[in-house]
Motif scaffolding. Structure first.
Motif, mmCIF file in Angstrom:
data_model
loop_
_atom_site.group_PDB
_atom_site.id
_atom_site.type_symbol
_atom_site.label_atom_id
_atom_site.label_comp_id
_atom_site.label_asym_id
_atom_site.label_seq_id
_atom_site.Cartn_x
_atom_site.Cartn_y
_atom_site.Cartn_z
ATOM 1 N N ALA A 10 0.950 -1.141 0.052
ATOM 2 C CA ALA A 10 0.112 -0.273 -0.043
ATOM 3 C C ALA A 10 0.880 1.431 0.014
ATOM 4 O O ALA A 10 0.541 2.121 -0.632
ATOM 5 N N ALA A 11 1.899 1.175 0.851
ATOM 6 C CA ALA A 11 2.815 2.215 0.816
ATOM 7 C C ALA A 11 3.703 2.544 -0.332
ATOM 8 O O ALA A 11 3.797 3.739 -0.625
ATOM 9 N N SER B 254 1.215 7.178 -2.388
ATOM 10 C CA SER B 254 2.547 6.068 -2.302
ATOM 11 C C SER B 254 3.741 6.434 -2.931
ATOM 12 O O SER B 254 3.675 7.507 -3.807
ATOM 13 N N ARG B 255 4.630 5.981 -2.530
ATOM 14 C CA ARG B 255 6.073 6.242 -3.072
ATOM 15 C C ARG B 255 6.213 6.108 -4.451
ATOM 16 O O ARG B 255 7.025 7.152 -5.001
ATOM 17 N N ALA C 163 -0.435 4.176 4.994
ATOM 18 C CA ALA C 163 -0.676 2.725 4.353
ATOM 19 C C ALA C 163 -1.742 1.902 5.512
ATOM 20 O O ALA C 163 -2.730 1.250 4.868
ATOM 21 N N LYS C 164 -1.334 1.899 6.563
ATOM 22 C CA LYS C 164 -2.326 1.126 7.257
ATOM 23 C C LYS C 164 -3.819 1.657 7.724
ATOM 24 O O LYS C 164 -4.757 1.011 7.445
ATOM 25 N N VAL D 159 8.257 -3.421 8.354
ATOM 26 C CA VAL D 159 8.413 -3.393 7.109
ATOM 27 C C VAL D 159 9.593 -3.104 6.477
ATOM 28 O O VAL D 159 9.923 -3.512 5.255
ATOM 29 N N ARG D 160 10.716 -2.454 7.179
ATOM 30 C CA ARG D 160 11.841 -2.477 6.735
ATOM 31 C C ARG D 160 12.451 -3.884 6.711
ATOM 32 O O ARG D 160 13.214 -4.077 5.585
ATOM 33 N N ALA D 161 12.212 -4.760 7.496
ATOM 34 C CA ALA D 161 12.898 -5.663 7.450
ATOM 35 C C ALA D 161 12.369 -6.789 6.279
ATOM 36 O O ALA D 161 13.130 -7.455 5.625
ATOM 37 N N LEU D 162 11.112 -6.604 6.024
ATOM 38 C CA LEU D 162 10.811 -7.542 5.088
ATOM 39 C C LEU D 162 10.980 -6.958 3.695
ATOM 40 O O LEU D 162 11.238 -7.643 2.690
#
Length: 454
Positions: free
Chosen positions: A290-291, A298-299, A365-366, A415-418
């Protein structure tokens, strides 16, 4: 990590209340003899009812010689049953102002009817009649063959649809998941009536089915209607289990697929393997998607369209299957800007892989996911789809509040880790597809080749 499937272990003949909310909504599940699961959501404020019969059979269950059979069969079942011909089916639905339709996906097929709550008996009777009593006559196979071929031609005339099929084929390869749901002209033209009837008999079994109903309905009434419609079919002691499927064995070599088409725009999709629908990180992936490309804030939208004006449409998307999945980004642009667009898409993916998303991006996004989920509850068809897919895919029920809680629990660090796992080089872009006015791969810009080679 795979989720447990408590619904599959519920005893035959039992009924359980899965949720009861303050607004009067009640979700119940029953398991009938033969393995059919019936799940309902009572929505007291509604004046409609939507009935959906979900079959755990899709295009991934086909052998190459019957590619497209699941979708072809979906068409065929509406052509007539032991009790109604095609015209009668249409007339009965139109007479009550209802909608009766179906759709086929990679791993399931759904037949659904939406009517006024007072017409629930008709909806249950129509859906079960079409799914269980279809004739599949040779003449109807020939008639629908032309219709399916027209549908394939329509897909091929839509560059974005064609791009999606080309991308999925590139990233999933020769695995059945990589084949088009519609099949091909060759497979549909060569498919014999006996092959379709055999597919129907073997695959459409009660343990693979879920009947989902949402609206101003009563669970006991639904059970009574189903028992009346199916009668002797509800016999035996089959245990409801998910369909057996081998794990996806997919070649992960990087690929660049080109479909030459005389279009005014170049359409490009870049992507990588992602998560199965059973992975507990799927809520984090939803937030990331979503982000990354899920809306105007969105980016991707901000960078590609708003700041640089390189494309009118740009977005990201996620597909999750029983044992694999993929994340993709799309843009449509002028052919002479394809290289620049591909470079910017890769640059955005690299930035997110390296730095993650900001707290503000994650919060937006959430909020987007929460809003979409809750707004979808305004429609009984959406409610039916939600409970039916959950039951078919997981054998479990997670209410709206529980789903929102899972979304809210996602952090920027999650999110960063994924993102660092999915988007990082060299495990980043693993496939790309292009539809546009290019005669050969060599005509594609170097920047696009570099995105795949990096």
């Amino acid at each position: 990590m795979a989720s447990k499937n408590p619904g599959f272990s519920q005893p035959v003949g039992s009924t359980r209340t899965l949720e009861s909310t303050a607004d009067g909504s009640v979700v119940k599940r029953s398991v009938l003899p033969g393995g059919l699961r019936v799940i309902t959501e009572h929505v007291p404020a509604s004046r409609s009812a939507t009935v959906g019969l979900w079959v755990g059979v899709g295009s991934r269950d086909e052998q190459p010689n019957v590619a497209g059979a699941a979708h072809y069969l979906e068409h065929l079942l509406f052509k007539g049953t032991r009790n109604r011909d095609a015209k009668q089916i249409a007339e009965e639905v139109d007479a009550v102002g209802g909608e009766f339709n179906a759709f086929t996906a990679k791993e399931h097929t759904c037949y659904y009817a939406q009517v006024l709550d007072s017409d629930l008996p008709l909806a249950v009777d129509l859906v079960t009649d079409v799914v269980f009593e279809a004739l599949c006559a040779d003449s109807d196979v020939d008639t629908e063959r032309s219709v399916v071929l027209e549908e394939i031609a329509m897909r091929d005339d839509d560059p974005e649809d064609l791009l999606h099929e080309t991308f999925v084929s590139a990233i999933l390869g020769e695995h059945p998941l990589g084949r088009p749901v519609l099949g091909t002209e060759e497979s549909i033209t060569g498919m014999a009536p006996a092959a379709l009837r055999g597919f129907y008999r073997r695959r459409y079994r009660l343990p693979r089915m879920v009947l989902a109903v949402a609206g101003n309905i009563d669970h006991t009434q639904v059970l009574r209607l189903v028992r009346k419609a199916l009668r002797d079919r509800l016999s035996g002691s089959d245990t409801p289990v998910p369909p057996r499927r081998g794990r996806a064995r997919i070649v992960t070599n990087r690929k660049l697929a080109l479909h030459t088409d005389d279009t005014e725009q170049a359409h490009v999709m870049l992507g990588m393997r992602a998560l199965s629908r059973h992975d507990e990180r799927r809520y984090t992936l939803s937030v990331l998607n979503a982000a990354l490309g899920g809306g105007m804030s969105s980016r991707l939208f901000q960078e590609v369209r708003e700041r640089r004006g390189l494309a009118y449409q740009v977005y990201s998307s996620v597909a999750s299957y029983a044992d694999t999945g993929h994340l993709a980004v799309y843009a449509g642009c002028q052919p002479d800007r394809l290289g620049e667009v591909a470079g910017v898409l890769r640059e955005v993916l690299d930035q997110v892989a390296r730095d993650g998303l900001t707290d503000a991006e994650v919060a937006r996004a959430k909020g987007q996911l929460r809003g979409g989920l809750v707004l979808g509850l305004e429609d009984t068809a959406s409610r039916m789809s939600r409970i039916g897919k959950q039951e078919l895919n997981y054998g479990d029920y997670l209410g709206v509040e529980g789903t929102v809680a899972r979304i809210d629990a996602v952090t920027a660090e999650d999110v960063r880790a994924l993102a660092s796992v999915l988007l990082r080089r060299p495990g980043g872009v693993s496939a790309a597809a292009v539809v546009g006015p290019y005669a050969h791969d060599d005509d594609l810009p170097d920047d696009l080749h570099e995105v795949i080679a990096s």
